[in-house]
Write a protein that holds these residues in place. Structure first.
Motif, short mmCIF file in Angstrom:
data_model
loop_
_atom_site.label_atom_id
_atom_site.label_comp_id
_atom_site.label_asym_id
_atom_site.label_seq_id
_atom_site.Cartn_x
_atom_site.Cartn_y
_atom_site.Cartn_z
N ILE A 472 1.60 -46.43 66.40
CA ILE A 472 2.57 -45.36 66.18
C ILE A 472 3.81 -45.93 65.51
O ILE A 472 4.37 -45.33 64.58
CB ILE A 472 2.90 -44.67 67.52
N LEU A 473 4.19 -47.12 65.91
CA LEU A 473 5.31 -47.79 65.27
C LEU A 473 5.04 -47.98 63.78
O LEU A 473 5.90 -47.76 62.94
CB LEU A 473 5.52 -49.17 65.94
N GLN A 474 3.78 -48.37 63.49
CA GLN A 474 3.42 -48.61 62.07
C GLN A 474 3.47 -47.31 61.27
O GLN A 474 3.93 -47.30 60.13
CB GLN A 474 2.03 -49.23 61.97
N VAL A 475 2.98 -46.23 61.88
CA VAL A 475 3.02 -44.94 61.19
C VAL A 475 4.46 -44.63 60.81
O VAL A 475 4.77 -44.34 59.65
CB VAL A 475 2.44 -43.82 62.09
N PHE A 476 5.35 -44.72 61.81
CA PHE A 476 6.75 -44.37 61.55
C PHE A 476 7.36 -45.31 60.53
O PHE A 476 8.09 -44.91 59.64
CB PHE A 476 7.54 -44.43 62.87
N THR A 477 7.06 -46.61 60.68
CA THR A 477 7.59 -47.61 59.74
C THR A 477 7.20 -47.25 58.31
O THR A 477 8.03 -47.25 57.40
CB THR A 477 7.03 -49.00 60.09
N ASN A 478 5.88 -46.97 58.11
CA ASN A 478 5.40 -46.66 56.76
C ASN A 478 6.10 -45.44 56.20
O ASN A 478 6.49 -45.40 55.02
CB ASN A 478 3.89 -46.43 56.79
N ILE A 479 6.25 -44.42 57.03
CA ILE A 479 6.86 -43.18 56.53
C ILE A 479 8.33 -43.43 56.17
O ILE A 479 8.79 -43.02 55.10
CB ILE A 479 6.75 -42.07 57.59
N ILE A 480 9.05 -44.12 57.04
CA ILE A 480 10.47 -44.35 56.78
C ILE A 480 10.65 -45.24 55.55
O ILE A 480 11.55 -45.02 54.73
CB ILE A 480 11.15 -44.97 58.03
N THR A 481 9.74 -46.25 55.41
CA THR A 481 9.81 -47.11 54.23
C THR A 481 9.66 -46.28 52.95
O THR A 481 10.42 -46.41 52.00
CB THR A 481 8.70 -48.17 54.29
N ASN A 482 8.67 -45.39 52.95
CA ASN A 482 8.48 -44.51 51.79
C ASN A 482 9.71 -43.67 51.53
O ASN A 482 10.17 -43.54 50.39
CB ASN A 482 7.28 -43.58 52.02
N ALA A 483 10.25 -43.10 52.64
CA ALA A 483 11.43 -42.24 52.49
C ALA A 483 12.60 -43.04 51.91
O ALA A 483 13.31 -42.56 51.02
CB ALA A 483 11.81 -41.66 53.86
N ALA A 484 12.76 -44.26 52.40
CA ALA A 484 13.84 -45.10 51.91
C ALA A 484 13.68 -45.38 50.43
O ALA A 484 14.61 -45.26 49.64
CB ALA A 484 13.89 -46.40 52.70
N HIS A 485 12.46 -45.72 50.05
CA HIS A 485 12.21 -46.03 48.63
C HIS A 485 12.41 -44.82 47.75
O HIS A 485 12.69 -44.95 46.57
CB HIS A 485 10.79 -46.60 48.46
N ALA A 486 12.19 -43.61 48.30
CA ALA A 486 12.29 -42.40 47.49
C ALA A 486 13.75 -41.95 47.35
O ALA A 486 14.04 -41.09 46.52
CB ALA A 486 11.45 -41.29 48.11
N THR A 487 14.60 -42.49 48.13
CA THR A 487 15.99 -42.00 48.10
C THR A 487 16.93 -43.04 47.48
O THR A 487 16.58 -44.21 47.34
CB THR A 487 16.47 -41.71 49.53
N ASP A 488 18.10 -42.51 47.07
CA ASP A 488 19.12 -43.37 46.46
C ASP A 488 19.69 -44.34 47.52
O ASP A 488 19.87 -43.98 48.68
CB ASP A 488 20.25 -42.47 45.92
N ALA A 489 19.93 -45.57 47.11
CA ALA A 489 20.33 -46.62 48.06
C ALA A 489 21.67 -46.28 48.74
O ALA A 489 21.91 -46.65 49.88
CB ALA A 489 20.42 -47.96 47.34
N GLN A 490 22.57 -45.53 48.04
CA GLN A 490 23.89 -45.21 48.61
C GLN A 490 23.89 -43.79 49.19
O GLN A 490 24.36 -43.57 50.30
CB GLN A 490 24.96 -45.33 47.52
N GLN A 491 23.34 -42.84 48.38
CA GLN A 491 23.45 -41.43 48.75
C GLN A 491 22.33 -40.95 49.64
O GLN A 491 22.34 -39.83 50.12
CB GLN A 491 23.46 -40.54 47.48
N GLY A 492 21.33 -41.81 49.86
CA GLY A 492 20.13 -41.38 50.60
C GLY A 492 20.43 -40.99 52.03
O GLY A 492 21.21 -41.63 52.73
N VAL A 493 19.83 -39.88 52.43
CA VAL A 493 19.96 -39.42 53.81
C VAL A 493 18.54 -39.21 54.35
O VAL A 493 17.73 -38.54 53.72
CB VAL A 493 20.73 -38.08 53.89
N ILE A 494 18.28 -39.83 55.53
CA ILE A 494 16.97 -39.64 56.13
C ILE A 494 17.18 -39.05 57.51
O ILE A 494 17.89 -39.63 58.34
CB ILE A 494 16.20 -40.97 56.24
#
Lengths: 576, 322
Positions: A472-494
């Motif tokens: 479950i940790l890995q699932v969340f990790t993978n999703i958050i990693t993708n979300a981080a990569h898809a968003t702007d490094a400064q303006q990104g909101v997750i």
């Protein structure tokens, strides 16, 4: 040679050979039918020939008083022979054969017989009249001779009538020469007979001679008709026909040989074809085996590649994790190290005080102690203590030690998380607190998330779900990693939200990133699908997450709008 | 092997059947003269085409002569001229015999050189002094454009108009030209009152003089050859009857000199003039010549007239198809 070409060639040979045989066969006469027809025609001729004989005899005997039936049979006989010569015994067909010779002789005999029948009819008619009129006129003349007392003449007339009749009817015992003489002898009586009998004498003479002449000719022709060899020739003719047919049979034998050769050739060709097919079949087996092996190898390669990829994904995740972990540990480690340095400095300042305490203790315990010396020592002790600044007081050191202890506890908690993650095997199903897992994830992913803002909106009273902690940790990790990569490094909101939805716990990750277009959206769960630059992502993240969620009997739903962001929702069933 | 045994059996059977047939014929009537058939098998469509051709003058070189020109169907199938006049007014050597009942003749032409009607029909068309066509090919060329003929030929024979089609069709038409139901035929069939007493006497004379030896059968002749002048040299007659050598011209047999086909007497009283060259204008003279030269005797006028009366009773109805 190509098999299809070989097959076409065989078909061609089969077709040409078959057509050739058909042509040969169609050029052969139908022997059975021909035999039957020729036999029937010859029988017919033989019968008609008999009829002609019979009817000629009947005409001769005055049983028939007209020639209609005889004519009918004669014409039919001529037609039957003519039919043969136009048909089966066609001159061109039988040219040069014994059959031709015999048939020509047969035709000649038939023609002669036809002529003889005509001659017979003509003379028979004449004979009929004369043999009737001669006695009539002879009797009349006999009476005239008797009236004129010409006994010899009367006797001559009577004898002439009797002999002529006898000769004409059945043939005389007297020689022909003697009977023939009557005509002249009758003519000679003209001189002694009365003048008005002259015409009758002339008629009598003529009719006697005509009767005798016609009788000889009629019977001559009749004899030739009856003795004609037409019927006898029929058997010879049939034998010649059979011979000719058997000669034709040679061509039938040729056809037979051709047929045998054809069949043999076809069998050989079919054999070749069968052999080709057999070897083709064998090759096919081998080829299929080889292909199967290849596929198996490819499959195994793929499988191992997939495992390697999964492993490297895991390693990649681990790398990211290690970076994050290092960062996390570095901070407490920094101030622990600094605290220890500070404590060391402060303890060094305590050393002179502690040394004076030892001197004082030795002096105090000496029985020959001097008060002054003790006082001096005490004064020096106090001076040394007063030299120590307030910052080096034990209270301060205690504070530093307490901070360091907290730092060490923090490091211990990070190491605990790491221990859990490195535990890659499928663990036994456990009661999992989703909110706790999110916290752990966010802690570990701090490095990936960087300066992006994380908003957590977690439900307080979530039931536990059934699952494997690490997965479950890995699932969340993978999703958050993708979300981080898809968003702007400064303006990104997750935003991470948890909620109870019926019998599932929903964990939603919402970002304000670039979004995913419709076409890509259908493929994001495919293994190795990635929009990242080569080397940046493995394309396995969401795929692995999906597999894990599936294994948990949960759901992974993704919705996205290009330019606005993406929402990834994980549904995990509540633990029963 | 030739099936001789079977053949013998069949032969015996045939003779037996023939015997029965003959005895039946004899039982019906032992007379040497038999009635003409009233019913014959004819293909009407072919006969119809034949009739058209029979009257078609295009079969002659200058479109002046058809078969019907010399064989007058409205008359008695012959013509009154001694010898026929062909194209360009050329005269032939022989008298046109009547086409009526000619299908019953055993051979065609005076000298019997044709075996049947179709064989006969092929002769006059290309005879230079009769219809004068140079060849049958020219005839076909001439009729090529006749759609009616071509259509009929195609329907009836499955071919274009050919010589064979033309002569077969004409022959089929000619077969229909019979003159049945004559008074004498009715007499033979049992109608005793069909002919007069004189005619009955004439018939007896016809038999007793021996005319019937040659003029017998249903066509009263037409089924045999006979020498002209068998008992008396025909050259003794002052007509030109001995000039024509008859069948000798066909066979070259010595005996065939002045041999002719015995003509049918069915329409003798209707088809003067007489004999092969039409040189004898009256039936009386013709009968006289016959009795003198063929029978070798003389005949009283009373007998001759009775015979002629009998000959009149042989004339039947004109053909329906004409």
């Amino acid at each position: 040679m190509k098999n299809s070409l070989l097959f076409a060639l065989i078909l061609l040979i089969a077709a040409i050979g078959g057509l050739g045989l058909l042509y040969l066969g169609s050029n052969l006469p139908d022997n059975d039918l021909a035999n039957r027809n020729v036999n029937a025609q010859l029988l017919k001729i033989d019968n008609l020939d008999s009829s002609v004989n019979e009817l000629s005899l009947r005409s001769r005997a005055n049983l028939d008083t007209n020639y209609d039936l005889l004519v009918r049979s004669t014409v039919a006989l001529e037609r039957a022979v003519s039919d043969l010569s136009l048909g089966y015994f066609n001159q061109e067909k039988i040219s040069g054969s014994l059959l031709e010779t015999r048939f020509n002789s047969f035709k000649a005999t038939a023609e002669i017989k036809s002529d003889q029948v005509e001659d017979f009819k003509s003379h028979n008619s004449v004979l009929r009249n004369s043999e009737k009129y001669a006695p009539m006129v002879g009797s009349q003349l006999s009476l005239i001779a008797r009236e004129n007392a010409l006994l010899d003449v009367e006797n001559l007339y009577r004898q002439a009538v009797i002999d002529t009749l006898e000769f004409a009817k059945q043939g005389s015992t007297k020689p022909v020469g003697e009977v023939s003489g009557y005509a002249d002898r009758i003519s000679q009586t003209e001189s002694v007979m009365p003048q008005d009998a002259a015409i009758k004498i002339l008629e009598f003479s003529k009719h006697v001679s005509t009767a005798i002449d016609a009788k000889q000719k009629t019977d001559g022709y009749l004899g030739q008709i009856l003795n004609s060899s037409l019927s006898d020739q029929i058997e010879d003719l049939y034998n010649a026909w059979s011979l000719w047919q058997s000669e034709q049979d040679n061509s039938q034998k040729v056809l037979q040989y051709c047929t045998i050769a054809y069949v043999a050739t076809m069998l050989a060709l079919i054999g070749v074809l069968a052999f080709r097919l057999r070897s083709l079949y064998n090759n096919l087996d081998q080829e299929v085996d080889a292909k199967a092996k290849e596929i198996k190898v490819a499959y195994e390669n793929l499988h191992s590649s997939e495992r390697k990829l999964q492993q490297s994904e895991k390693m990649a995740s681990l790398g990211q994790l290690v970076a994050g972990v290092a960062h996390e540990i570095n901070t407490p480690l920094g101030y622990i190290s600094s605290n220890i340095d500070t404590i060391k400095l402060k303890l060094n300042k305590m050393v002179p005080v502690l040394n004076k305490v030892e001197e004082l203790s030795d002096a105090a315990s000496n029985p020959s102690r001097e008060k002054t010396a003790l006082n001096t020592l005490l004064k020096e002790q106090i001076v040394a203590f007063r030299k120590i600044d307030a910052g080096s007081k034990p209270e301060r050191i205690n504070t530093l030690l307490k901070d360091s202890t907290e730092g060490l506890l923090e490091i211990k908690s990070i190491v605990d998380s790491l221990t859990n993650f490195s535990h890659v095997e499928d663990g036994p199903l456990q009661e999992v607190d989703v909110n706790e897992r999110i916290s752990s994830t966010l802690k570990m992913c701090a490095n990936v998330v960087g300066d992006r803002k994380i908003i957590t909106n977690l439900s307080d009273d979530l039931p536990m779900v059934s699952g494997v902690h690490n997965q479950i940790l890995q699932v969340f990790t993978n999703i958050i990693t993708n979300a981080a990569h898809a968003t702007d490094a400064q303006q990104g909101v997750i935003t991470v939200e948890t909620a109870l939805k019926d019998s599932d716990v929903e964990i939603a990750f919402i970002d304000n990133g670039s979004g995913i277009d419709d076409e890509s959206l259908t493929r994001v769960l495919d293994p190795f699908f990635t929009t990242k630059e080569v080397g940046e992502g493995t394309g396995l993240g969401l795929s692995i997450a999906h597999q894990i969620v599936d294994a948990h009997k949960g759901e992974l739903n993704i919705s996205s709008t290009v330019g606005e962001g993406t929402r990834v929702a994980v549904l995990l069933p509540v633990s029963v | 092997m030739f099936q001789k045994g079977f053949l013998r059996q069949l032969g015996v059977l045939t003779v037996a059947v023939l015997g029965v047939t003959l005895s039946t014929v004899k039982a019906q009537s032992g007379e040497p003269i038999q009635p003409l058939p009233t019913n014959i098998k004819i293909n009407d469509s072919i006969a119809a085409l034949g009739k058209q051709l029979f009257f078609d003058k295009r079969l002659s070189v200058d479109d002046t002569i058809s078969c019907a020109s010399c064989h007058d169907i409205d008359g008695w199938g012959a013509e009154a001229k001694s010898v026929s006049e062909g194209v360009k007014k050329q005269l032939g050597e022989r008298n046109s015999p009547t086409v009526f009942n000619s299908g019953l003749n055993f051979k065609q032409f005076w000298d019997g050189r044709a075996d049947d009607l179709s064989h006969q029909a092929s002769g006059p068309v290309v005879n230079p002094i009769e219809m004068g066509m140079p060849s049958w090919d020219k005839v076909l060329e001439k009729l090529e454009g006749d759609q009616e003929y071509q259509k009929a030929a195609n329907q009836l024979f499955g071919s274009a108009l050919t010589k064979d089609v033309i002569v077969e069709a004409i022959a089929e038409y000619e077969k229909t030209l019979l003159t049945p139901n004559s008074p004498f035929d009715r007499y033979l069939k049992g109608d005793a009152g069909a002919i007069s007493d004189v005619q009955k006497k004439g018939y007896e004379l016809f038999k007793s003089y021996g005319c019937v030896s040659c003029h017998q059968g249903m066509n009263v002749g037409g089924n045999m050859f006979q020498k002209f002048g068998v008992l008396e040299d025909i050259a003794m007659n002052d007509r030109s009857l001995s000039n024509d050598l008859g069948r000798y011209m066909v066979t070259n047999n010595e005996w065939d000199k002045r041999v002719f086909k015995v003509p049918s007497l069915r329409l003798a009283t209707k088809t003067a003039p007489y004999f092969h060259n039409g040189s004898v204008p009256t039936i009386e003279e013709a009968v006289d010549i016959m009795i003198k030269f063929q029978l070798g005797r003389s005949v009283p006028q009373q007998d001759r007239d009775a015979i002629i009366k009998f000959l009149e009773s042989l004339v039947g109805e004109k053909p329906k198809g004409s």
